[in-house]
Design an enzyme around this catalytic site. Structure first.
Site, short mmCIF file in Angstrom:
data_model
loop_
_atom_site.label_atom_id
_atom_site.label_comp_id
_atom_site.label_asym_id
_atom_site.label_seq_id
_atom_site.Cartn_x
_atom_site.Cartn_y
_atom_site.Cartn_z
N ASP A 1 0.84 -1.19 0.00
CA ASP A 1 0.00 0.00 0.00
C ASP A 1 0.88 1.25 0.00
O ASP A 1 1.82 1.36 0.79
CB ASP A 1 -0.89 -0.03 1.25
CG ASP A 1 -1.79 1.18 1.36
OD1 ASP A 1 -2.69 1.33 0.52
OD2 ASP A 1 -1.59 1.96 2.30
N GLU B 1 1.69 -0.56 -5.12
CA GLU B 1 0.74 0.50 -5.42
C GLU B 1 1.61 1.74 -5.62
O GLU B 1 2.09 2.32 -4.64
CB GLU B 1 -0.25 0.72 -4.28
CG GLU B 1 -1.27 1.79 -4.62
CD GLU B 1 -2.22 2.11 -3.46
OE1 GLU B 1 -3.39 2.42 -3.74
OE2 GLU B 1 -1.78 2.05 -2.30
#
Length: 717
Positions: A361, A397
């Site tokens: 993330d 990401e």
């Protein structure tokens, strides 16, 4: 030291000296060793709690290389514990030691209990933030649990080490996948054990999935602002325990059994031939900004663990965090200990929990040197050199919450990336909002503009049309705008740039024409995703028409809005069949999942091109065609024999050739099948056009009538 309530408990006999390594609680037959890194603390205690919550405090007198440590005899697995630290109280200088706060072990393998939004969980006085609070947080915060020796029987299971080009990812939520599953025993629904049930693993294997990507399973907490609205953090992007499986997903309790249950789930997936990836959140923690609760890292080394702005590096003026995450804090991977925690956590999940990969993330928040984005930062370099981590799947990401944090196409090998260019291009194409088909072709072929220049392969692109964050595919074709009122934020949250189309009616409808067009568009999106070069990622339930009722930010919806409805009466099973068929074609035909870039030239002298783009008129696309902004139909010829990629022993590989048509225009169109001397006839192996049936035969030069937006795949016979 302030005489808070905690000090009334009294200290017990001194503990044995113990060892400063390994960190955390390490059980042994003779004693359990406790070690916690807090180099700036002046005193430390390990605190044991019985089943009634009564605390026994033991002073740690040994301090080696910044680590406080000691060993206690008679401590059994399942014992709850925490730490208390004392030291300077200088918040403006990044020093927030407060012995009234019971802290989680950063290396806890299991965590029990919950966070109660109470004034006691804050190290500072809420009425006067510059002052230390004497309120005891015990009973209001989760605690660590001593875990026994690893005796889990893996049954000879080994990591699959599946090739990227053979990978199909299914992004799912542990609870949401089975909370409503009628073929999972009720007491297992929403748990790790529920995911291990054959009803789940068989379904995914039959669909064609080769890897599951689990939304965060590191133990996480709900933000006080969210609980104040009567909601919870459902997605889990608010970690506090980087080594502990989230306890609420355990069907067997939270006193260490969650570790075994998680391992059994991984074993079940591996037995089914499915890899397990974790969506990991190392970029920030649940402690939020300087005004947040003191739960773990802040109480041990606030100055070292969280990044500060360049002009406020703990200078004693004010306590300011540098925030690249939008969540209040950013973990400082320039700090040796913060970096060690992350690396130790990754190795633990790889070696002891047997997971196969990680999706990071907000990776750019971790990949910085002195706050500047740096693909040679300490974190990126350490992961790339680690003999354990460089062999697992690493998914980025590639953006964070800052203006300079967008990094799509720039992560170094062996990282692969979520490709939002693919998402946006395909959404626009299938809603009829593209200026021609130039970029569509680039995305179908693997996004060479992003990944070919640094030597990476097409599989560096993780293709997706939806993810947990945003509309589902069904909502993408049913809503023009977000409907997030249930989140309690007056519809201010969530993006307004959905690139969606409601097909004339906002929300659910019984209109058969609207429903037919929606389901056809959904099938087109799923077929395109599954047949594009790169790694497809499916969001759980998209293949069967899962809806979030127009909510595009369901992070706090732990209910039927987010859970998959497994009933067949409202499922889009026609979309499921298209998705399954497309994945079967991909699996059975190496021509549709190639490792090498298409070159648009023959693979052998005198042969056909490995890739040719076709105009509806039957010719190859010309320069003028590529600049025709009205063009909504594209054919893609993919050569089967020979393929550029050799076989495992260097042998030449052969497959059948394909022609794939993607027609996004609203009106019917006639396409002329190309005339050539290599593939003279074929059959329809996939069609979303009701007028073109599976198994129909075609010949070169034939006119194929596409009745509306559709995907048609022809295979050489």
């Amino acid at each position: 030291m302030s005489p808070g309530v905690w000090s009334q408990l009294g200290e017990r006999a001194p503990v044995w000296p113990g060892r400063f390594e390994p960190l955390g609680a390490t059980w042994g037959e003779e004693s359990t060793n406790f070690a916690v890194h807090a180099p700036r603390a002046t005193r430390a205690w390990v605190c044991l709690l019985d089943d009634a919550g009564v605390e026994t405090r033991h002073a740690l007198t040994e301090h080696t290389l910044g680590t406080w440590h000691g060993a206690l005899p008679g401590v059994t697995p399942g014992t709850a514990y925490g730490f208390r630290l004392d030291g300077p109280w200088e918040p403006a200088a990044g020093s927030r030691f407060n012995p009234a706060k019971l802290l989680l072990d950063p290396y806890a393998r299991a965590i029990s209990g919950r966070l109660v939004p109470d004034a006691s969980v804050y190290a500072h006085d809420l009425a006067d933030p510059g002052q230390r609070s004497d309120l005891d947080s015990a009973g209001q915060v989760p605690v660590a649990v001593v875990v026994g020796p690893d005796t889990f029987d893996w049954g000879g299971e080994r990591p699959r080490r599946q090739r990227w080009r053979d990978t199909v990812i299914y992004e799912l939520h542990v609870k949401g996948m089975t909370a409503l599953h009628d073929r999972v025993p009720e007491h297992l629904r929403g748990t790790y054990a529920g995911l291990a049930e054959p009803a789940v693993t068989d379904y995914l294997r039959d669909l064609g999935v080769t890897a599951v990507e689990l939304l965060p399973v590191h133990h996480f907490l709900s933000e006080p602002a969210v609980t104040a609205r009567g909601l919870v953090n459902y997605w889990g992007y608010n970690s506090i325990g980087f080594f502990a499986p989230h306890a609420a997903y355990s069907s067997t309790g939270d006193r260490g059994a969650q570790v075994t249950e998680f391992k059994a789930m991984v074993r079940a997936f591996h037995t089914a031939g499915i890899e397990v990836y974790l969506d990991v959140v190392y970029n920030h923690t649940a402690e939020a900004g300087p005004d947040g609760p003191s739960l773990a890292f802040r109480g041990y080394d606030d100055l070292g663990f969280y990044r500060r702005p360049a002009d406020h590096p703990g200078d004693g003026v004010e306590d300011v965090y540098w925030d690249a995450t939008g969540c209040g804090n950013t973990v400082d991977t320039d700090d040796p200990f913060a970096l060690r925690v992350i690396l130790d956590s990754l190795r633990y999940w790889t070696e002891e929990m047997h997971v196969d990969g990680f999706r990071f993330d907000l990776l750019p928040a971790l990949s910085r040197t002195d706050r500047e984005l740096d693909m040679r930062s300490r974190f990126m370099t350490a992961v790339g050199q680690d003999p354990v981590l460089r062999g697992v799947k690493l998914i980025a990401e590639p953006w964070d919450a800052t203006m300079d944090g967008y990094n799509v196409g720039n992560c170094p090998p062996p990282w692969v990336e979520w490709n939002d260019h693919y998402r946006d291009t395909m959404r626009d194409f299938w809603r009829g909002r593209t200026a021609g088909i130039r970029e569509v072709a680039t995305r179908l072929a693997g996004s060479s503009d992003l990944y070919a220049d640094d030597g990476r392969s097409p599989y560096a692109s993780v293709n997706f049309v939806t993810a947990h964050d945003g509309f589902t595919v069904r909502d993408l074709v049913s809503y023009d705008r977000k409907h997030n009122a249930a989140n309690g934020e007056d519809d201010r949250d969530g993006t307004d740039g959905n690139r969606s189309s409601n097909h004339g009616v906002e929300g659910e409808t019984d209109d058969p024409d609207v429903l037919a067009r929606r389901r056809r568009t959904a099938a087109n999106l799923m077929a395109t995703l599954c047949l594009s070069n790169g790694v497809p990622m499916i969001t759980a339930g998209d293949e069967r028409g899962r809806t979030q009722r127009g909510n595009n930010n369901a992070y706090c919806q732990d209910n039927e809005i987010s859970w998959i409805d497994w009933r067949s009466d409202d499922a889009w099973l026609d979309v499921y069949e298209v998705t399954k068929a497309a994945l079967r074609l991909r699996r059975e035909h190496p021509a549709l999942r190639q490792r090498h870039w298409f070159e648009g030239r023959p693979t052998m002298t005198g042969g056909p091109k490995d890739l040719a783009w076709l105009h509806p008129a039957g010719r190859e696309m010309t320069t003028d065609d590529w600049h025709d902004e009205s063009l909504r139909t594209l054919g893609m010829f993919v050569l089967g024999t020979p393929l550029r990629s050799p076989g495992p022993r260097g042998e030449q590989q052969s497959d059948r050739s394909f022609v794939l048509y993607f027609h996004a225009g609203p009106d019917p169109v006639d396409v002329v099948l190309p005339t050539n001397r290599w593939a003279r006839s074929g059959e329809v192996v996939l069609s979303t056009d009701p007028g073109i049936t599976h198994g129909a035969t075609v010949t070169d030069g034939q006119v194929l009538a596409l009745s509306g937006p559709s995907v048609v795949v022809l295979r050489e016979t």
